[in-house]
Design an enzyme around this catalytic site. Structure first.
Site, PDB file in Angstrom:
ATOM      1  N   GLN A 142      40.129  39.156  50.582  1.00 53.33           N
ATOM      2  CA  GLN A 142      41.141  38.097  50.518  1.00 53.33           C
ATOM      3  C   GLN A 142      42.592  38.587  50.620  1.00 53.33           C
ATOM      4  O   GLN A 142      43.412  37.952  51.261  1.00 53.33           O
ATOM      5  CB  GLN A 142      40.940  37.336  49.209  1.00 53.33           C
ATOM      6  CG  GLN A 142      41.844  36.143  49.032  1.00 53.33           C
ATOM      7  CD  GLN A 142      41.470  35.356  47.786  1.00 53.33           C
ATOM      8  OE1 GLN A 142      40.462  34.668  47.750  1.00 53.33           O
ATOM      9  NE2 GLN A 142      42.267  35.491  46.754  1.00 53.33           N
ATOM     10  N   GLU A 175      48.880  32.542  51.547  1.00 57.72           N
ATOM     11  CA  GLU A 175      49.879  33.079  50.623  1.00 57.72           C
ATOM     12  C   GLU A 175      51.032  33.749  51.364  1.00 57.72           C
ATOM     13  O   GLU A 175      51.780  34.525  50.786  1.00 57.72           O
ATOM     14  CB  GLU A 175      49.229  34.036  49.624  1.00 57.72           C
ATOM     15  CG  GLU A 175      48.248  33.303  48.723  1.00 57.72           C
ATOM     16  CD  GLU A 175      47.768  34.107  47.536  1.00 57.72           C
ATOM     17  OE1 GLU A 175      48.406  35.122  47.201  1.00 57.72           O
ATOM     18  OE2 GLU A 175      46.754  33.724  46.950  1.00 57.72           O
ATOM     19  N   ASP A 208      42.545  42.449  46.692  1.00 55.60           N
ATOM     20  CA  ASP A 208      41.817  41.406  45.965  1.00 55.60           C
ATOM     21  C   ASP A 208      40.626  41.059  46.837  1.00 55.60           C
ATOM     22  O   ASP A 208      40.775  40.435  47.893  1.00 55.60           O
ATOM     23  CB  ASP A 208      42.704  40.174  45.720  1.00 55.60           C
ATOM     24  CG  ASP A 208      41.942  39.079  44.954  1.00 55.60           C
ATOM     25  OD1 ASP A 208      40.758  39.300  44.618  1.00 55.60           O
ATOM     26  OD2 ASP A 208      42.540  38.016  44.701  1.00 55.60           O
ATOM     27  N   GLU A 261      40.686  43.960  42.735  1.00 55.73           N
ATOM     28  CA  GLU A 261      40.458  42.747  41.935  1.00 55.73           C
ATOM     29  C   GLU A 261      39.164  42.067  42.377  1.00 55.73           C
ATOM     30  O   GLU A 261      38.894  41.968  43.572  1.00 55.73           O
ATOM     31  CB  GLU A 261      41.668  41.834  42.149  1.00 55.73           C
ATOM     32  CG  GLU A 261      41.609  40.490  41.467  1.00 55.73           C
ATOM     33  CD  GLU A 261      42.888  39.689  41.754  1.00 55.73           C
ATOM     34  OE1 GLU A 261      43.976  40.302  41.906  1.00 55.73           O
ATOM     35  OE2 GLU A 261      42.795  38.462  41.850  1.00 55.73           O
ATOM     36  N   ASP A 285      39.637  38.480  37.875  1.00 49.90           N
ATOM     37  CA  ASP A 285      40.394  37.235  38.073  1.00 49.90           C
ATOM     38  C   ASP A 285      39.419  36.071  37.831  1.00 49.90           C
ATOM     39  O   ASP A 285      39.311  35.569  36.710  1.00 49.90           O
ATOM     40  CB  ASP A 285      40.978  37.225  39.492  1.00 49.90           C
ATOM     41  CG  ASP A 285      41.526  35.875  39.914  1.00 49.90           C
ATOM     42  OD1 ASP A 285      41.706  35.000  39.059  1.00 49.90           O
ATOM     43  OD2 ASP A 285      41.774  35.677  41.127  1.00 49.90           O
ATOM     44  N   LYS A 288      46.388  33.634  34.972  1.00 49.01           N
ATOM     45  CA  LYS A 288      46.887  32.463  35.726  1.00 49.01           C
ATOM     46  C   LYS A 288      46.877  31.271  34.777  1.00 49.01           C
ATOM     47  O   LYS A 288      45.797  30.794  34.386  1.00 49.01           O
ATOM     48  CB  LYS A 288      45.948  32.157  36.889  1.00 49.01           C
ATOM     49  CG  LYS A 288      45.909  33.212  37.995  1.00 49.01           C
ATOM     50  CD  LYS A 288      44.732  32.921  38.932  1.00 49.01           C
ATOM     51  CE  LYS A 288      44.827  33.648  40.254  1.00 49.01           C
ATOM     52  NZ  LYS A 288      43.583  33.536  41.045  1.00 49.01           N
ATOM     53  N   SER A 319      47.110  30.349  45.390  1.00 46.30           N
ATOM     54  CA  SER A 319      47.337  30.246  46.840  1.00 46.30           C
ATOM     55  C   SER A 319      48.088  28.961  47.192  1.00 46.30           C
ATOM     56  O   SER A 319      48.842  28.927  48.169  1.00 46.30           O
ATOM     57  CB  SER A 319      46.017  30.347  47.593  1.00 46.30           C
ATOM     58  OG  SER A 319      45.063  29.461  47.053  1.00 46.30           O
TER      59      SER A 319
HETATM   60  P1  PGA Z   1      43.439  31.325  44.610  1.00 42.98           P
HETATM   61  O1  PGA Z   1      43.506  32.857  44.989  1.00 42.98           O
HETATM   62  O2  PGA Z   1      44.733  30.918  44.061  1.00 42.98           O
HETATM   63  O3  PGA Z   1      43.095  30.659  45.910  1.00 42.98           O
HETATM   64  O4  PGA Z   1      42.324  31.180  43.610  1.00 42.98           O
HETATM   65  C1  PGA Z   1      44.347  33.767  44.361  1.00 42.98           C
HETATM   66  C2  PGA Z   1      43.587  34.963  43.863  1.00 42.98           C
HETATM   67  O5  PGA Z   1      42.351  35.040  44.040  1.00 42.98           O
HETATM   68  O6  PGA Z   1      44.168  35.855  43.243  1.00 42.98           O
HETATM   69 ZN    ZN Z   2      41.977  36.933  42.877  1.00 46.24          ZN
END
Ligand code: PGA
Ligand code: ZN
Length: 425
Positions: free
Chosen positions: A162, A204, A241, A284, A311, A336, A366
């Site tokens: 990702q 992102e 990640d 990650e 995460d 988060k 994201s």
């Molecule tokens: P997400 O991805 O905000 O789409 O969940 C961000 C991440 O995995 O760190």
């Molecule tokens: Zn992540």
């Protein structure tokens, strides 16, 4: 003392053009606070549930019901509460919601209201939010982790992993970190364009590349660091990640872009080779969110020379962090706020991480907006790393620029902790 007089919510738009909740809190003193909830795409199963309207409008992502419930349920529950008692405010919202996953009122509305209360409290105290949180403690700016290439769920049709991130740990200030990564980001873009491999911009803000393999993206990032004039592994290193839940099913890890499949041990062998061959210092979600054994063996094998972040694996839940850290899975936690839904629970997750000697990284989602709350949380709570996506698009740059303002306001009294991170380097 100042009390909550009103809570107003509205539907605003995020960086993917989707609706999200903004909340505005007004106090008896006249001070206000405002915040917007972000949204994930590769979300963890254990996250607080967003309340979305469903149906055909806006791909079902409308937040009309969430906004209505803020007015009908949340606002009356919070009216008259002391704005400086964030724990009581968050507990009142959780009680009003009454579900374990915030599915009645929506994690999106609770996140927006909880953060808006925090902003209002700092306004009433006449302090920047970071200073309201830190008290008189000395503060530091976090090391930025900045996405250069995006893949996985954020750039479908690209590679499976990702995020391919630059970590400028050799820089001596937040400002210098951004200057260094700016050079890496532009070098990467130029090189991709010259090779005709740039498909566009990922969710992102990173480049959305056309690579033949996941490893080719890592090689391209090393090249970009060198082209920008930095020493890979010394000045700027790589973070990944992997968001492995996205390529995991029934015990098999499947990289569609390469037509390759792995079991847990085979995947770990690939990761080990990469850590040996490339300047990778952070990974990650290397295994799926329910693959505790994968995370455990990865930490046992590589944890003394690699930051291993959970995460989706921890979803910012204190109890899940405590349970899985005790099993030896991961040495760092991604934090988060909207994964758990309130400021107080986010703080509890951080404290639990600390108790288990896990490092922490505050992270955006994201789907983002101009909201810069997380930068203040990172500085105010002393979290030494910050991940907000790439080095383009204003929902990302708003956060980096807020960090610059804070660093400048600190003058000489601020420190920059990057050199104390990654102790094996
Ligand atoms: P997400 O991805 O905000 O789409 O969940 C961000 C991440 O995995 O760190
Ligand atoms: Zn992540």
């Amino acid at each position: 003392m100042s009390h909550i007089q009103s809570v107003v919510a509205r539907s605003v738009w995020d960086s993917r053009g989707c609706p999200t909740v903004e909340a505005q809190v007004t106090l008896s003193s006249g001070h206000t606070g405002r915040a917007i909830a972000p949204a994930g795409a590769s979300t963890g199963a254990g996250e607080a549930k967003e309340l979305r309207d469903g149906g055909h409008t806006f791909k079902g992502l409308g937040v009309g019901q969430a906004v209505r419930l803020v007015h009908e349920v949340v606002a009356p529950a919070l009216q008259g509460m002391d704005i400086h008692d964030q724990a009581a405010i968050d507990a009142a919202m959780c009680r009003a919601d009454g579900t374990p996953d915030k599915s009645r009122l929506g994690g999106n509305s609770l996140t927006a209201v909880s953060l808006a209360c925090l902003w209002a409290a700092s306004a009433h105290a006449d302090l920047p939010l970071w200073r309201y949180l830190s008290g008189s403690d000395e503060v530091s700016l976090p090391l930025p982790e900045i996405q250069i290439f995006g893949g996985g769920a954020h750039a479908k049709g690209s590679v499976d992993l990702q995020d391919f991130l630059a970590l400028p740990h050799g820089a001596r200030s937040f400002a210098q970190s951004l200057e260094w990564v700016a050079e890496v980001y532009h070098a990467a873009g130029k090189s991709l364009s010259q090779q005709g491999k740039n498909l566009g911009v990922a969710d992102e803000g990173g480049f959305w590349p056309q690579f033949g393999s996941n490893e080719a993206a890592i090689e391209a990032l090393v090249k970009a660091i060198e082209l920008a004039g930095f020493k890979p592994g010394v000045e700027v290193s790589i973070g990944l990640d992997l968001a492995a839940t996205q390529y995991h099913s029934a015990g098999v890890y499947h990289w569609r872009s390469e037509g390759r499949q792995f079991d847990r041990d085979q995947l770990l062998q690939v990761y080990e080779r990469w850590v040996n061959d490339y300047p990778i210092i952070s990974m990650e979600d290397g295994f799926a969110e329910d693959d505790t054994e994968g995370m455990r063996i990865m930490t046992a094998l590589l944890g003394d020379r690699l930051q291993i972040i959970g995460d989706d694996f921890f979803v910012t839940h204190a109890a899940q962090i405590a349970e899985r850290a005790a099993m030896g899975a991961c040495n760092a936690v991604l934090i988060k706020p909207n994964q758990v839904g309130t400021v107080s629970e986010t703080m509890a997750a951080l404290q639990t991480a600390k108790q288990h000697q896990l490092d922490s990284i505050i992270s955006a989602r994201s789907g983002e907006t101009e909201d810069v709350s997380i930068v203040h949380l990172a500085v105010g709570w002393g979290v030494p790393q910050l991940k907000v996506g790439s080095f383009s698009r204003s929902e990302r740059m708003a956060k980096w620029n807020e960090g610059l303002r804070i660093e400048q306001s600190l003058g000489r009294s601020g420190t920059y902790p990057a050199e104390h991170l990654f102790r094996w380097l």
